[in-house]
Structure formats: structure tokens, C-alpha cells
Motif scaffolding. Structure first.
Motif, mmCIF file in Angstrom:
data_model
loop_
_atom_site.group_PDB
_atom_site.id
_atom_site.type_symbol
_atom_site.label_atom_id
_atom_site.label_comp_id
_atom_site.label_asym_id
_atom_site.label_seq_id
_atom_site.Cartn_x
_atom_site.Cartn_y
_atom_site.Cartn_z
ATOM 1 N N ASP A 60 12.801 65.057 67.024
ATOM 2 C CA ASP A 60 12.006 65.160 68.360
ATOM 3 C C ASP A 60 11.317 66.596 68.456
ATOM 4 O OD1 ASP A 60 12.096 62.609 68.995
ATOM 5 O OD2 ASP A 60 14.116 62.696 70.165
ATOM 6 N N VAL A 61 11.833 67.429 67.639
ATOM 7 C CA VAL A 61 11.243 68.835 67.854
ATOM 8 C C VAL A 61 10.099 68.687 66.808
ATOM 9 C CG1 VAL A 61 11.787 71.144 66.945
ATOM 10 C CG2 VAL A 61 13.632 69.752 67.927
ATOM 11 N N SER A 62 8.905 68.773 67.217
ATOM 12 C CA SER A 62 7.639 68.758 66.511
ATOM 13 C C SER A 62 7.551 69.854 65.859
ATOM 14 C CB SER A 62 6.466 68.439 67.544
ATOM 15 O OG SER A 62 5.299 68.546 66.845
ATOM 16 N N GLY A 63 6.982 69.799 64.523
ATOM 17 C CA GLY A 63 6.694 70.803 63.762
ATOM 18 C C GLY A 63 5.497 71.436 64.395
ATOM 19 N N LEU A 64 4.466 70.694 65.185
ATOM 20 C CA LEU A 64 3.208 71.403 65.768
ATOM 21 C C LEU A 64 3.398 71.923 67.182
ATOM 22 C CD1 LEU A 64 2.564 70.213 63.194
ATOM 23 C CD2 LEU A 64 0.684 68.924 64.344
ATOM 24 N N ARG A 65 4.726 72.003 67.601
ATOM 25 C CA ARG A 65 4.888 72.434 69.012
ATOM 26 C C ARG A 65 4.193 73.616 69.462
ATOM 27 N NH1 ARG A 65 8.671 74.060 65.854
ATOM 28 N NH2 ARG A 65 9.923 75.862 65.759
ATOM 29 N N HIS A 66 3.805 74.443 68.357
ATOM 30 C CA HIS A 66 3.022 75.755 69.074
ATOM 31 C C HIS A 66 1.467 75.481 69.367
ATOM 32 C CE1 HIS A 66 6.113 77.606 66.753
ATOM 33 N NE2 HIS A 66 6.404 78.212 67.844
ATOM 34 N N LYS A 73 1.203 62.600 65.389
ATOM 35 C CA LYS A 73 0.055 62.107 64.810
ATOM 36 C C LYS A 73 -0.329 63.359 63.919
ATOM 37 C CE LYS A 73 -4.544 60.522 65.851
ATOM 38 N NZ LYS A 73 -5.489 59.753 66.814
ATOM 39 N N GLY A 74 -0.610 64.474 64.589
ATOM 40 C CA GLY A 74 -1.279 65.630 63.872
ATOM 41 C C GLY A 74 -0.337 65.967 62.740
ATOM 42 N N HIS A 75 1.046 66.030 62.833
ATOM 43 C CA HIS A 75 1.974 66.348 61.820
ATOM 44 C C HIS A 75 1.566 65.478 60.627
ATOM 45 C CE1 HIS A 75 6.304 67.739 60.512
ATOM 46 N NE2 HIS A 75 5.868 67.210 59.571
ATOM 47 N N ILE A 76 1.627 64.152 60.688
ATOM 48 C CA ILE A 76 1.406 63.181 59.945
ATOM 49 C C ILE A 76 0.121 63.425 59.181
ATOM 50 C CG2 ILE A 76 1.201 60.694 59.147
ATOM 51 C CD1 ILE A 76 3.478 60.339 61.503
ATOM 52 N N ASN A 77 -0.783 63.552 60.077
ATOM 53 C CA ASN A 77 -2.315 63.726 59.274
ATOM 54 C C ASN A 77 -2.288 64.987 58.631
ATOM 55 O OD1 ASN A 77 -5.082 63.462 59.238
ATOM 56 N ND2 ASN A 77 -5.408 63.422 61.142
ATOM 57 N N LEU A 78 -1.729 66.127 59.040
ATOM 58 C CA LEU A 78 -1.754 67.333 58.036
ATOM 59 C C LEU A 78 -1.089 66.945 56.496
ATOM 60 C CD1 LEU A 78 -2.064 70.282 57.683
ATOM 61 C CD2 LEU A 78 -0.402 70.672 59.429
ATOM 62 N N ILE A 106 0.167 53.068 66.223
ATOM 63 C CA ILE A 106 0.811 53.984 67.319
ATOM 64 C C ILE A 106 1.639 55.006 66.680
ATOM 65 C CG2 ILE A 106 2.020 53.752 69.319
ATOM 66 C CD1 ILE A 106 1.280 50.715 69.502
ATOM 67 N N PHE A 107 1.514 56.371 67.363
ATOM 68 C CA PHE A 107 2.490 57.239 67.162
ATOM 69 C C PHE A 107 3.021 57.619 68.410
ATOM 70 C CE2 PHE A 107 -1.011 57.623 63.901
ATOM 71 C CZ PHE A 107 -0.361 57.799 62.691
ATOM 72 N N ARG A 108 4.102 58.489 68.257
ATOM 73 C CA ARG A 108 4.881 58.794 69.261
ATOM 74 C C ARG A 108 4.068 59.643 70.278
ATOM 75 N NH1 ARG A 108 8.829 62.452 67.437
ATOM 76 N NH2 ARG A 108 7.570 64.068 68.263
ATOM 77 N N ASP A 109 3.255 60.656 69.787
ATOM 78 C CA ASP A 109 2.345 61.303 70.370
ATOM 79 C C ASP A 109 1.403 61.941 69.524
ATOM 80 O OD1 ASP A 109 3.676 63.522 69.249
ATOM 81 O OD2 ASP A 109 5.150 63.749 70.759
#
Lengths: 151, 151
Positions: free
Chosen positions: A125-131, B18-23, B11-14
Motif C-alpha cells: 500500500d505504500v505507493s512508490g509515487l507518494r510524492h 496506475k501511474g506506477h505500473i504505467n511508468l 481497474i487499478f487501486r488508485d
DNA sequence: CAACATTAAATGTATGTACATAAATTTGCA
DNA sequence: TGCAAATTTATGTACATACATTTAATGTTG
């Protein structure tokens, strides 16, 4: 830190080249962080991703073809990643009765347990994109989709 | 194509996930395209990147430590990538006289030739980010640098 | 100077990636 | 029916990644 400093290259041919390198570098940075987080659980990143796909199907089985279809890295070798998961008894493999060319792959109770343990520990749940703000993430997604425009 | 369609996950969690996976997916997409472009020249992407670092140093030598410092992927094994380049006689390895622990690595004439041939064929100059405008590339670089913010 | 720590590169092992090929089964059609 | 084509997975090979360990040379310090 700016990409110029990360790889100690002060000058790029142009901003596009810098963007390209920055994109690849940042993706590697994210993946290394994730892989490190999964290491205590004895899972690699591709193994974790396949386990999650299998949980999504559960209690239905998945075939290798379905895994490849859903995987981020289509050219990787799903058979051998499933080999590793089977050795660890996190999945089972049985010949599909309806089509004996295909193989039914299912996540085991131990596999489901492992995934919930990882989630309870807050690893995912800790997103790598949290910033990034919500707006920034939307910008990023739009830019990335645009990069992959086919001619 | 949108990332949702590329990996058939509607569907993504948020948006952050989605941005993380897209990157990660987009970086892999770019790298696969590049690797394919270098294949006719018998080079892999890491081999090409090391050749370019060596040309940047030329005619001075580089050490393995310098290569690692400049490489995008710090954890990769520079020694063995240099092995492959040495087999193809694109680089030379000699013990550094000033410090016999270190190894001086130099690009050969054949290595320089290969790089210019690749460049003359326009392999490098076609940017993978050509669908982005100058403003968009700047946005992208700022977002990526922000993602790598250390806490 | 000898003992120990540090540094630089190479090597070992497990896993993954990329791609070609093989083996088994099923399908389609003459 | 019979046989070629297509489908599905597995296997082989080369290379890269991730990380631990080893080897050799150099620095450091009592």
C-alpha cells in the motif's frame, strides 16, 4: 536528486534524451525498491505479480497464456516463474482436463496466506509515487500513454 | 494505447498505482525498442551504453568502478559486460600500472567504428520520446525527479 | 615492518529476460 | 479418417541482474 547528479552526466544531447534516460532510470529505481521489499518474503517481483494475477482468478485456475497476457513483461518466461512458485508450494499445476495442451495453475492456501501477510505488513500500500499529487499522477499517466503512441 | 488496455487490467487501486505500473511498463517498452534496434549490430543495450561511456573517456581509460558510477543500473555486473565486449574486440583490458588492483579499459578502433556506424544509421537520434513536445518533456523530467524524492 | 583493514575486480549462484525450438495435443479440412 | 496446421507449454541458450564471496593489491597502524 536530479537525474544529472544521479548518473553524474552533466550534459544531455537534448531534453528528450534526458527524459528518456530519466524514465528508464526512475523505473529501475522503483523496481529495485519493490524487489527489496519482497525479499524478506522470499519472493521476486515477477513471482509476486504472478501470485497476484492468480489470486485475481481464484478459485478459477489460470493458464500460462493468461498469465502472459496479464503480465507487464510479455516476453518473460512465465513457465519458469511458475516453476519457482511451484517449488515453494505457493501454486499448483495440473493438466487442464478440457484441453490437455493447457495447464491449470492455481494459487494454494499458502500462497494466499503469503499475499495477505505481505499486505498486512503494508508492503504494497505504500505507493512508490507518494510524492506526487493526484493532478501530477494524472499528468504523468497522460505523458506516458503519449510516449507509447504508435506511428 | 492506454495502459488499461495494454495489460488488460480495467481497474487499478488508485491513480498512483496506475501511474506506477504505467511508468514501469513504458520504460520496458522503450528498452525493448532500443534493444531491438541494436540487435543487428550484435550489441545489447548495456554493452552499447558501456561503449558510449568508454568513448566519452577516450583516449583516457576507464576503470570498472568508473563504469559502474556512470551506468544507469548500478547493480549490474560491469565486469561481465566488459567480458563480452572484449571477446568481440571492441574494448581492451590492461592492468593499470599505477594501481595494479585496477584495470584500464579502453575502446578500440573497431569499437569507435561500430558506434559511428550505429549513429550514421540514425539508430540513436530517433528519440523514443518524439511524441512529446519540449514542454511535455520538461514536465516529465520534473515529475520523475519528484518521484525519486528521498524521505 | 607485520598484521589488519580497505579497495578493486572477478567469480559463484540464483533468478529473470529474450528469443528460438521442441513436444504434445487439438483442430480443421481434404 | 488421416494428416497438415495451429495451439499450448516446456526447454535450450545467451545475456543481464542481484547479491554474496573470493582474490589480489594497497593502505594503515601499532
Amino acid at each position: 536528486m536530479r537525474i544529472e547528479d544521479e548518473i553524474k552526466q552533466p550534459i544531455f544531447r537534448d531534453e528528450h534524451q534526458k527524459g528518456h534516460i530519466n524514465l528508464v532510470y526512475t523505473a529501475g529505481w522503483l523496481q529495485l525498491r519493490q524487489a527489496t521489499a519482497f525479499k524478506p518474503y522470499g519472493l521476486t517481483l515477477p513471482q509476486f505479480n504472478i501470485l497476484r494475477i492468480l489470486r485475481g482468478q481464484h478459485p478459477l485456475p489460470a493458464t500460462v497464456a493468461l498469465l502472459i497476457d496479464r503480465m507487464l513483461d510479455k516476453t518473460s518466461n512465465a513457465s519458469r516463474i511458475v516453476d519457482r512458485l511451484e517449488e515453494k508450494q505457493l501454486v499448483t499445476r495440473t493438466v487442464c482436463p478440457a484441453n490437455r495442451r493447457a495447464v491449470d495453475i492455481r494459487i494454494t492456501a499458502a500462497g494466499l496466506d503469503l499475499l495477505s501477510r505481505i499486505e498486512q505488513d503494508g508492503i504494497i500500500d505504500v505507493s512508490g509515487l507518494r510524492h506526487l499529487s493526484a493532478t501530477e499522477v494524472q499528468q504523468l499517466n497522460a505523458l506516458l500513454d503519449k510516449i507509447r503512441t504508435e506511428d
